[in-house]
Design an enzyme around this catalytic site. Structure first.
Site, PDB file in Angstrom:
ATOM      1  N   GLY A 113       0.830  -1.327  -0.011  1.00 24.37           N
ATOM      2  CA  GLY A 113      -0.126  -0.036  -0.296  1.00 24.37           C
ATOM      3  C   GLY A 113       0.771   1.167   0.040  1.00 24.37           C
ATOM      4  O   GLY A 113       1.658   1.419   0.987  1.00 24.37           O
ATOM      5  N   ARG A 154      13.348  10.158  -2.862  1.00 24.98           N
ATOM      6  CA  ARG A 154      14.381  11.353  -3.078  1.00 24.98           C
ATOM      7  C   ARG A 154      15.505  11.199  -2.222  1.00 24.98           C
ATOM      8  O   ARG A 154      16.648  11.417  -2.658  1.00 24.98           O
ATOM      9  CB  ARG A 154      13.566  12.680  -2.665  1.00 24.98           C
ATOM     10  CG  ARG A 154      14.290  13.915  -2.701  1.00 24.98           C
ATOM     11  CD  ARG A 154      13.358  15.238  -2.309  1.00 24.98           C
ATOM     12  NE  ARG A 154      14.415  16.213  -2.158  1.00 24.98           N
ATOM     13  CZ  ARG A 154      14.881  16.601  -1.099  1.00 24.98           C
ATOM     14  NH1 ARG A 154      14.896  16.003   0.004  1.00 24.98           N
ATOM     15  NH2 ARG A 154      15.542  17.782  -1.219  1.00 24.98           N
ATOM     16  N   ARG A 197       0.456  -5.085  -5.193  1.00 23.84           N
ATOM     17  CA  ARG A 197       0.814  -6.204  -4.322  1.00 23.84           C
ATOM     18  C   ARG A 197       1.242  -7.568  -5.146  1.00 23.84           C
ATOM     19  O   ARG A 197       0.206  -7.660  -5.994  1.00 23.84           O
ATOM     20  CB  ARG A 197      -0.511  -6.371  -3.430  1.00 23.84           C
ATOM     21  CG  ARG A 197      -0.752  -5.208  -2.500  1.00 23.84           C
ATOM     22  CD  ARG A 197      -1.692  -5.495  -1.695  1.00 23.84           C
ATOM     23  NE  ARG A 197      -2.499  -4.129  -0.777  1.00 23.84           N
ATOM     24  CZ  ARG A 197      -1.758  -3.687  -0.017  1.00 23.84           C
ATOM     25  NH1 ARG A 197      -0.676  -3.999   0.616  1.00 23.84           N
ATOM     26  NH2 ARG A 197      -2.454  -2.525   0.843  1.00 23.84           N
ATOM     27  N   ASP A 206       4.593  -4.609   5.992  1.00 21.97           N
ATOM     28  CA  ASP A 206       4.805  -5.863   6.672  1.00 21.97           C
ATOM     29  C   ASP A 206       5.044  -7.006   5.361  1.00 21.97           C
ATOM     30  O   ASP A 206       6.087  -7.561   5.558  1.00 21.97           O
ATOM     31  CB  ASP A 206       3.472  -6.094   7.559  1.00 21.97           C
ATOM     32  CG  ASP A 206       3.743  -6.915   8.484  1.00 21.97           C
ATOM     33  OD1 ASP A 206       4.979  -6.848   9.166  1.00 21.97           O
ATOM     34  OD2 ASP A 206       2.974  -7.797   9.108  1.00 21.97           O
ATOM     35  N   THR A 212       4.043   2.517   5.698  1.00 26.09           N
ATOM     36  CA  THR A 212       2.846   2.138   5.830  1.00 26.09           C
ATOM     37  C   THR A 212       2.226   3.117   6.649  1.00 26.09           C
ATOM     38  O   THR A 212       2.624   3.511   7.676  1.00 26.09           O
ATOM     39  CB  THR A 212       2.749   0.717   6.366  1.00 26.09           C
ATOM     40  OG1 THR A 212       1.289   0.418   6.635  1.00 26.09           O
ATOM     41  CG2 THR A 212       3.681   0.283   7.573  1.00 26.09           C
ATOM     42  N   ASP A 246      -0.043   2.165   8.500  1.00 25.45           N
ATOM     43  CA  ASP A 246      -0.754   1.511   9.766  1.00 25.45           C
ATOM     44  C   ASP A 246       0.285   1.470  10.941  1.00 25.45           C
ATOM     45  O   ASP A 246      -0.346   1.127  12.033  1.00 25.45           O
ATOM     46  CB  ASP A 246      -0.831  -0.185   9.360  1.00 25.45           C
ATOM     47  CG  ASP A 246      -1.662  -0.376   7.963  1.00 25.45           C
ATOM     48  OD1 ASP A 246      -2.501   0.399   7.801  1.00 25.45           O
ATOM     49  OD2 ASP A 246      -1.708  -1.551   7.411  1.00 25.45           O
ATOM     50  N   ASP A 260       2.272  -0.396  11.812  1.00 32.40           N
ATOM     51  CA  ASP A 260       2.288  -1.842  12.554  1.00 32.40           C
ATOM     52  C   ASP A 260       3.680  -2.456  12.254  1.00 32.40           C
ATOM     53  O   ASP A 260       3.824  -3.910  12.323  1.00 32.40           O
ATOM     54  CB  ASP A 260       1.260  -2.773  11.778  1.00 32.40           C
ATOM     55  CG  ASP A 260       1.293  -2.842  10.638  1.00 32.40           C
ATOM     56  OD1 ASP A 260       2.112  -2.078  10.013  1.00 32.40           O
ATOM     57  OD2 ASP A 260       0.786  -3.464  10.085  1.00 32.40           O
ATOM     58  N   ARG A 278      -5.577  -2.313   8.797  1.00 26.52           N
ATOM     59  CA  ARG A 278      -5.420  -3.635   8.832  1.00 26.52           C
ATOM     60  C   ARG A 278      -5.669  -4.386  10.130  1.00 26.52           C
ATOM     61  O   ARG A 278      -7.001  -4.325  10.498  1.00 26.52           O
ATOM     62  CB  ARG A 278      -4.396  -4.245   7.948  1.00 26.52           C
ATOM     63  CG  ARG A 278      -4.583  -5.658   7.320  1.00 26.52           C
ATOM     64  CD  ARG A 278      -3.288  -6.098   6.532  1.00 26.52           C
ATOM     65  NE  ARG A 278      -2.604  -5.135   5.557  1.00 26.52           N
ATOM     66  CZ  ARG A 278      -3.055  -5.246   4.295  1.00 26.52           C
ATOM     67  NH1 ARG A 278      -4.108  -6.200   3.789  1.00 26.52           N
ATOM     68  NH2 ARG A 278      -2.763  -4.639   3.336  1.00 26.52           N
ATOM     69  N   GLU A 327     -14.984   9.543  21.747  1.00 33.41           N
ATOM     70  CA  GLU A 327     -15.693   8.903  23.093  1.00 33.41           C
ATOM     71  C   GLU A 327     -14.835   7.777  23.227  1.00 33.41           C
ATOM     72  O   GLU A 327     -14.843   6.971  24.521  1.00 33.41           O
ATOM     73  CB  GLU A 327     -17.132   8.930  23.043  1.00 33.41           C
ATOM     74  CG  GLU A 327     -17.713  10.304  23.614  1.00 33.41           C
ATOM     75  CD  GLU A 327     -17.414  11.335  22.641  1.00 33.41           C
ATOM     76  OE1 GLU A 327     -17.251  11.211  21.684  1.00 33.41           O
ATOM     77  OE2 GLU A 327     -17.291  12.665  23.171  1.00 33.41           O
ATOM     78  N   LYS A 383     -22.463  17.923  26.141  1.00 30.88           N
ATOM     79  CA  LYS A 383     -21.835  17.163  24.940  1.00 30.88           C
ATOM     80  C   LYS A 383     -22.927  16.402  24.448  1.00 30.88           C
ATOM     81  O   LYS A 383     -23.262  15.407  24.947  1.00 30.88           O
ATOM     82  CB  LYS A 383     -20.955  16.095  25.794  1.00 30.88           C
ATOM     83  CG  LYS A 383     -19.539  15.889  25.103  1.00 30.88           C
ATOM     84  CD  LYS A 383     -18.656  15.198  25.880  1.00 30.88           C
ATOM     85  CE  LYS A 383     -17.803  14.464  25.361  1.00 30.88           C
ATOM     86  NZ  LYS A 383     -17.005  13.465  25.933  1.00 30.88           N
ATOM     87  N   ASN A 384     -23.339  16.762  23.079  1.00 25.97           N
ATOM     88  CA  ASN A 384     -24.645  16.294  22.714  1.00 25.97           C
ATOM     89  C   ASN A 384     -24.157  15.328  21.501  1.00 25.97           C
ATOM     90  O   ASN A 384     -25.024  15.252  20.573  1.00 25.97           O
ATOM     91  CB  ASN A 384     -25.514  17.160  22.197  1.00 25.97           C
ATOM     92  CG  ASN A 384     -24.955  18.480  21.450  1.00 25.97           C
ATOM     93  OD1 ASN A 384     -23.836  18.133  21.055  1.00 25.97           O
ATOM     94  ND2 ASN A 384     -25.671  19.238  21.296  1.00 25.97           N
TER      95      ASN A 384
HETATM   96  O1  F6P Z   1      -1.588  -1.391   4.665  1.00 22.86           O
HETATM   97  C1  F6P Z   1      -2.341  -0.169   4.346  1.00 22.86           C
HETATM   98  C2  F6P Z   1      -3.599  -0.471   4.201  1.00 22.86           C
HETATM   99  O2  F6P Z   1      -3.995   1.012   3.752  1.00 22.86           O
HETATM  100  C3  F6P Z   1      -4.327  -0.885   5.128  1.00 22.86           C
HETATM  101  O3  F6P Z   1      -4.690  -0.045   6.282  1.00 22.86           O
HETATM  102  C4  F6P Z   1      -5.486  -1.369   4.675  1.00 22.86           C
HETATM  103  O4  F6P Z   1      -6.124  -2.573   5.281  1.00 22.86           O
HETATM  104  C5  F6P Z   1      -4.885  -1.978   3.266  1.00 22.86           C
HETATM  105  O5  F6P Z   1      -4.047  -1.248   2.916  1.00 22.86           O
HETATM  106  C6  F6P Z   1      -5.805  -1.705   2.024  1.00 22.86           C
HETATM  107  O6  F6P Z   1      -5.239  -2.167   0.921  1.00 22.86           O
HETATM  108  P1  F6P Z   1      -5.992  -2.023  -0.601  1.00 22.86           P
HETATM  109  O7  F6P Z   1      -5.508  -0.514  -0.841  1.00 22.86           O
HETATM  110  O8  F6P Z   1      -5.007  -2.860  -1.169  1.00 22.86           O
HETATM  111  O9  F6P Z   1      -7.223  -2.167  -0.654  1.00 22.86           O
END
Ligand code: F6P
Length: 326
Positions: free
Chosen positions: A14, A24, A75, A106, A129, A131, A133, A175, A191, A217-218
């Site tokens: 992604g 760059r 991918r 990842d 990424t 994410d 992660d 993800r 919240e 707070k509505n």
């Molecule tokens: O890994 C980045 C991400 O944006 C995730 O947060 C998401 O689940 C996934 O890629 C979406 O992938 P795609 O753009 O291939 O649908």
């Protein structure tokens, strides 16, 4: 393996804002150190098919502020096969590319790790990424920009949520990781956050939602991380609608808007530092590492460690969110 003369560079998986700043930095740092740079288009797919262009400094002019990746990304299923990886290796030999810098998440780093050990080939990975992660780095390239995009959206949704006195479930990306949802919730004054790392039942939400509708707070906003484990925003909205029909519930799925946009200063600086460090590491003879940031210092993490370990969310943050949402 002799001295590195030519490096290959690709983005994969992604896209993430700041990838261009990294492209760059890698390109310019390599040229500064008298290395040639070959840019590989469309990630591992382009490595297999040989979509390669030599880059000079001007190829990366005027891109630091652009979202997405000028190298395109994909991918690639083929790279998951031995045959696909063998073809990729043949391209590298043919193009006389001595080492690779790979920017991605990842899946990309997992592919890079397998390839590096199969062919004893030098690779440095940069975490790109939204994410966040990736184990071993405090932040990934693109995460800060995505977080700020989420804030912008949630602030706007809050205006209409308050006007109509509604409860909104806002689904964010990530993800299987809850960083965007949790920190997005903290920063936007939401919240609650529902994240895959910690199970949340609908009845647990009632208390939080009610708090959102006290006199001063509505409205109530809950950020939900997309994930099979959470079931996403629709799942919670449907259940709340059924069990608490008194609430006027709406759902927003932010989607790919989170992946675009000009990178923040944080992401540009991170990408620039890591990109430059990638070239220094390769020149120093380091390989099969991921570069990350830890306490504002660039650090190297062996691929094996970065990929094997899950990066944990800090449960303290959920506590802070709960306390501040009273
Ligand atoms: O890994 C980045 C991400 O944006 C995730 O947060 C998401 O689940 C996934 O890629 C979406 O992938 P795609 O753009 O291939 O649908």
């Amino acid at each position: 393996m002799g001295a590195i003369k030519t490096i290959g560079l690709l983005t994969s998986g992604g896209d993430a804002p700041g990838m261009n700043a990294a492209i760059r930095a890698v390109t310019r740092a390599a040229i500064y150190n008298d290395l040639r740079v070959k840019a590989i288009y469309r990630g591992f797919k382009g490595l297999i098919t040989g979509e390669i262009v030599e880059f000079k400094t001007q190829n990366v002019s005027n891109i630091i502020q652009q979202g997405g990746t000028i190298l395109k990304t994909a991918r690639c299923e083929e790279f998951k096969t031995v045959e696909g990886r063998r073809q990729a290796y043949e391209t590298l030999v043919k193009e006389e590319i001595d080492a690779l810098v790979v920017i991605g998440g990842d899946g990309t780093l997992t592919g890079a790790r397998i390839f590096a050990s199969e062919f004893d080939y030098p690779i440095v990975g940069l975490p790109g990424t939204i994410d966040n992660d990736i184990f071993g780095t405090d932040a990934t390239i693109g995460y800060d920009t995505a977080l700020n995009t989420i804030l912008d959206a949630v602030d706007k949704i809050r205006d209409t949520a308050s006007s109509h006195e509604r409860l909104f479930f806002i689904e964010v990306m990530g993800r299987d990781a809850g960083f965007l949802a949790l920190n997005g919730a903290l920063a936007s004054g939401a919240e609650a956050a529902i994240i895959p790392e910690i199970a949340t039942e609908v009845d647990q939400l009632e208390e939080v939602i009610k708090k959102g509708f006290r006199k001063s707070k509505n409205s109530s906003i809950v950020l939900v991380a997309e994930s099979e484990k959470t079931g996403g925003a629709m799942h919670y909205a449907d259940r709340v609608k059924k069990e608490y029909p008194e609430y006027d519930v709406r759902v927003v799925i932010l989607g790919h808007v989170q992946r675009g946009g000009s990178p923040t200063a944080f992401d540009r600086i991170l990408a620039s530092r890591l990109g430059e460090a990638a070239i220094e590491s390769l020149i120093d003879g380091q390989r099969n590492i991921l570069l990350g940031i830890d306490n504002d210092k660039v650090v190297a993490i062996p691929f094996s460690k970065a990929i094997k370990n899950d990066k944990p969310v800090d449960p303290e943050l959920l506590k802070v969110l709960k306390i501040l949402s009273i």
